[in-house]
Scaffold this motif. Structure first.
Motif, PDB file in Angstrom:
ATOM      1  N   CYS A 165      -1.859   1.900  -1.695  1.00  0.00           N
ATOM      2  CA  CYS A 165      -1.060   0.689  -1.438  1.00  0.00           C
ATOM      3  C   CYS A 165      -1.653  -0.110  -0.279  1.00  0.00           C
ATOM      4  N   PHE A 196       8.517   3.830  -0.664  1.00  0.00           N
ATOM      5  CA  PHE A 196       8.560   5.227  -1.109  1.00  0.00           C
ATOM      6  C   PHE A 196       9.933   5.782  -0.743  1.00  0.00           C
ATOM      7  N   ARG A 208       0.072   6.229  -0.807  1.00  0.00           N
ATOM      8  CA  ARG A 208       0.283   5.350   0.346  1.00  0.00           C
ATOM      9  C   ARG A 208      -1.024   4.693   0.762  1.00  0.00           C
ATOM     10  N   ARG A 209      -2.126   5.451   0.761  1.00  0.00           N
ATOM     11  CA  ARG A 209      -3.425   4.872   1.108  1.00  0.00           C
ATOM     12  C   ARG A 209      -3.829   3.803   0.093  1.00  0.00           C
ATOM     13  N   GLU A 228       2.547  16.069  -4.230  1.00  0.00           N
ATOM     14  CA  GLU A 228       1.288  16.180  -3.500  1.00  0.00           C
ATOM     15  C   GLU A 228       0.470  14.895  -3.472  1.00  0.00           C
ATOM     16  N   ASP A 229       0.784  13.929  -4.355  1.00  0.00           N
ATOM     17  CA  ASP A 229       0.003  12.688  -4.386  1.00  0.00           C
ATOM     18  C   ASP A 229       0.537  11.608  -3.458  1.00  0.00           C
ATOM     19  N   GLU A 230       1.563  11.896  -2.661  1.00  0.00           N
ATOM     20  CA  GLU A 230       2.200  10.834  -1.887  1.00  0.00           C
ATOM     21  C   GLU A 230       1.247  10.180  -0.894  1.00  0.00           C
ATOM     22  N   GLU A 231       0.505  10.968  -0.150  1.00  0.00           N
ATOM     23  CA  GLU A 231      -0.404  10.382   0.833  1.00  0.00           C
ATOM     24  C   GLU A 231      -1.476   9.536   0.157  1.00  0.00           C
ATOM     25  N   MET A 232      -2.026  10.009  -0.940  1.00  0.00           N
ATOM     26  CA  MET A 232      -3.035   9.238  -1.673  1.00  0.00           C
ATOM     27  C   MET A 232      -2.464   7.903  -2.138  1.00  0.00           C
ATOM     28  N   ASP A 281       8.856  12.852  -4.959  1.00  0.00           N
ATOM     29  CA  ASP A 281       7.960  13.409  -3.953  1.00  0.00           C
ATOM     30  C   ASP A 281       6.935  14.276  -4.652  1.00  0.00           C
TER      31      ASP A 281
END
Length: 750
Positions: free
Chosen positions: A243, A254, A240-241, A234-238, A232
């Motif tokens: 992908c 994830f 996902r986008r 801070e880059d998780e959302e980036m 996990d």
């Protein structure tokens, strides 16, 4: 030994695993205290393992440092071992008032620890960078981090390496990966799916985006691939986008933070790493233990673990295309995955076990304690002077050999090299270094030195320059005047043509030098002619004879990169520009053509001084009718020796092309341009020598015939053994000057 380990307490990932494995292993034979600045799972787990854990929860660093000093007084450690930024800061604050050596393990690049978080970079990161400068010793995890520290100005003599280690016991029992993935992550996998996993924090330094891009490209050739991301951040959302943009979201899972990580890797076929900076990541070792094939970025100590193409793949940092090619290749070749997995497990369990790590750590402690407690006023260092830092592989090899021998003689002594490129010398040889002609720095070093070595090679000559012989004589006098023992080490003498230079050199050597070891009999005769009688003079051999070639696979890879088939049959050439070469070029070319046509030997030109030696190679190559190769990139000394060792015979103008080859038992043909070449070939009893000015193809071809025939093989092998034996006279003489014992090796004469 009493060891205090100090940590922040919030350590996670590889750093946590390293510290836990280390303190657990060390506590079996030593008294260990673990000091943490935070209560929590780490401290609790250490207590459960029987470790003496103390927790200091103070937000004020001055109060925390005071509490740490009290614990130091109570425990009275022999050495304090810090891990991480906060521990380093506390160690630096305590060091000023407690005479205990402090070492820190550098688990990662401290400049990249908070990449992507400017606030933490400029607060915690900056504090750690300052604190590091106030500690005694540094222990990077892997060689590449050691290089980084030296490049940033850290003293190479205060750096010792360690490698992560773990228990490589393979997990037992059946494992249903489909059930594990379904029950844990709600993911259904199909028969034939090839699963790739990466376990890392989702932060910029781990560069998971490269993994995603590589995976998306690999799917075009291997649609059976699936990607699982464990971690996990801070880059998780980036991510996902990304992908979704690449259209691979349905094939990417994830997993969030995974603990324990063992079952995760057991479910995977391929373990991935795409970081921009690492030291020696435990995520790779965990994957090895679980039986994964491995692909990782070229970071940290990965090249020391993974031999690309032999037991895994390494790709350039950020190169998602190369990553994709490797992923597709492994996905489509189950047998290759299995072969890589087994080969890497065999190497890792043999060389990177927890037992090896702890044994290395204890050896490091003993070394650092000896360094720290050496009397401050003692003249202990060794200063080495020679023609170093000019890019000549022969001179570089001399320095490497002398440094190697001095460290074997007394590992606790510091070494300082006088070099034209001191920054490069510090980085390559891990010694201190000063600029050769910085006279004031040189004189300061002499005042603290026990031994001054006028290093191998032909320094006492005036063919290339009169100024150089003046300078070397000056350093001999200055070192002796300032109380150093002085030795001329495995050197050649001459030619010294000017009468005034002969007189000056003879007087200087007689008055200032304690011992001389020479690499040939001609040099001894010249000293006698000059009237040098006072020093103890011995004939030994060139120091480079002791150097071994690089491992076979490393040499093969270097040859392949130069377009040379490692399995071919070759004749080597070591050329240099010199007076008389122009007339000799057609004769050398004719002999090279003859070797190819008569014996099937393809010419390979191996530069000793790079890139200067490539020009005569190109000039000969332009005259050849046969295929030929040249090593066109500067290679490490051991690789150059390894390439020459693959030759059937070597024809050389360069002295060290002949020395390197003869030392490996390869027959040589010399084309002499200088008395030192004649002297060496005469010394080894070789009959295969021509004068450069009178080289002709016919006698050169006859000598090649003799070398290739095998008639000289036994003699050459005996010569190689003789040179190695005689070279030990260099070490024995240095040991006598330092007041040390030098044990005789088996088979050596006293």
């Amino acid at each position: 030994m009493r060891v205090m380990h100090v940590m922040g307490g919030g350590d996670v990932g590889g750093a946590k695993t390293h510290i836990m494995n280390m303190v657990t292993g060390l506590s079996r034979r030593n008294e260990v205290m673990l000091l943490s600045f935070r209560a929590g799972p780490f401290a609790d787990e250490a207590r459960e393992r029987g470790i003496d854990v103390r927790v200091i929860e103070r937000h004020n660093p001055f109060r925390a440092a005071r509490a740490m000093r009290d614990l130091v007084d109570e425990f009275r450690p022999d050495i304090i071992h810090c891990h991480g930024g906060r521990a380093n800061l506390m160690g630096a604050m305590v060091r000023r008032s407690r005479q205990v050596p402090i070492v820190t393990t550098v688990h990662s690049d401290y400049k990249l620890d908070y990449l992507g978080n400017p606030f933490k970079q400029h607060t915690f990161g900056a504090a750690n960078a300052v604190a590091l400068r106030f500690l005694d010793f540094y222990q990077p995890v892997a060689d590449r981090m050691a290089r980084t520290l030296i490049e940033r100005g850290f003293d190479p003599e205060r750096i010792v390496k360690i490698y992560n280690g773990m228990d490589f016991k393979r997990p037992e029992g059946e494992f249903d990966r489909a059930a594990y993935l379904r029950d844990t992550y709600g993911v259904e996998v199909e028969e034939g799916d090839v699963l790739c996993g990466i376990a890392a924090r989702l932060t910029a330094v781990k560069d998971i985006a490269t993994t995603v891009r590589g995976f998306a490209a690999a799917l075009e050739e291997a649609p059976q691939l699936r990607l699982f991301i464990a971690g996990d951040g801070e880059d998780e959302e980036m991510l996902r986008r990304l992908c979704a943009q690449l259209g691979v979201a349905e094939r990417v899972t994830f997993c969030g933070w995974v603990s324990p990580v063992g079952p995760f890797f057991r479910a995977m076929d391929i373990n991935l790493l795409s970081s921009v900076s690492e030291t020696f990541p435990y995520s790779i070792l965990e994957g090895v233990c679980a039986g994964c094939a491995t692909i990782c970025s070229d970071v940290g100590g990965m090249p020391e673990l993974i031999d690309t193409g032999e037991n895994g793949y390494i790709f350039p940092v950020g190169d998602d295309r190369q990553l994709a090619r490797y992923m597709a290749r492994l996905a489509n070749d189950p047998a290759l995955r299995c072969a890589f997995s087994e080969a890497l497990y065999d190497k890792a369990s043999r060389e990177f076990s927890r037992e090896n790590m702890c044994a290395r750590q204890e050896a490091n402690y003993r070394h650092l304690l000896a360094r720290f407690h050496r009397p401050k006023h003692e003249r202990e260092s060794i200063v080495i002077c020679g023609a170093y830092g000019r890019g000549n592989a022969g001179d570089d090899a001399i320095l490497e050999a002398i440094v190697q021998e001095m460290r074997a003689l007394d590992p606790e002594r510091t070494i300082c090299v006088m070099s034209r490129r001191p920054k490069e010398t510090r980085l390559v040889y891990r010694t201190n270094a000063i600029y050769t002609f910085n006279v004031f720095a040189v004189l300061r070093r002499f005042r603290r030195a026990a031994l001054y070595i006028n290093g191998g090679g032909s320094l006492m000559q005036d063919v290339t320059s009169t100024r150089s012989i003046w300078y070397y004589c000056y350093t001999l006098r200055a070192a002796k005047k300032r109380g150093c023992k002085v030795m001329m080490y495995g050197c050649g003498i001459g030619p010294i043509n000017r009468a005034g230079n002969r007189v000056m050199a003879a007087k200087t050597i007689d008055r200032s030098v304690d011992r001389i070891t020479l690499r040939d009999d001609n040099s001894r005769s010249l000293l006698a002619e000059m009237g040098v009688t006072r020093p103890d003079i011995r004939v030994s051999a060139d120091p480079t004879i002791i150097l071994d070639p690089a491992p076979r696979e490393v040499v093969s890879l270097a040859m392949e990169q130069s377009g040379i088939d490692p399995e071919g049959r070759y004749i080597g050439f070591g050329l240099r520009n010199w007076k008389g070469l122009d007339a000799a070029l057609p004769e050398i070319a004719a002999a090279a053509n003859y070797a190819y046509e008569r014996h099937g030997l393809t010419p390979v030109f191996v530069p000793i001084e790079f890139p200067n030696d490539l020009l005569p190679a190109e000039r000969v190559g332009a005259l050849l009718r046969c295929p030929w190769h040249a090593v066109r990139t500067r290679q490490p000394i051991e690789v150059t020796i390894g390439i020459l060792a693959r030759m059937k015979t070597v024809v050389g103008i360069r002295l060290h092309s002949l020395m390197f080859s003869a030392g490996q038992g390869v027959p040589v043909v010399g084309m002499s341009y200088d008395i030192k070449v004649d002297g060496f070939l005469k010394y080894i009893g070789s009959r295969t020598c021509l004068q450069l000015q009178t080289v002709r193809a016919e006698p050169l071809c006859r000598l090649i015939d003799e070398c290739v025939s095998g008639a000289l093989d036994g003699e050459v092998r005996r010569t190689a053994g003789m040179l190695r034996e005689r070279e030990q006279e260099n070490v024995r003489c240095a040991a006598l000057l330092l007041g040390l014992k030098c044990e005789k090796k088996d088979g050596e004469n006293a």
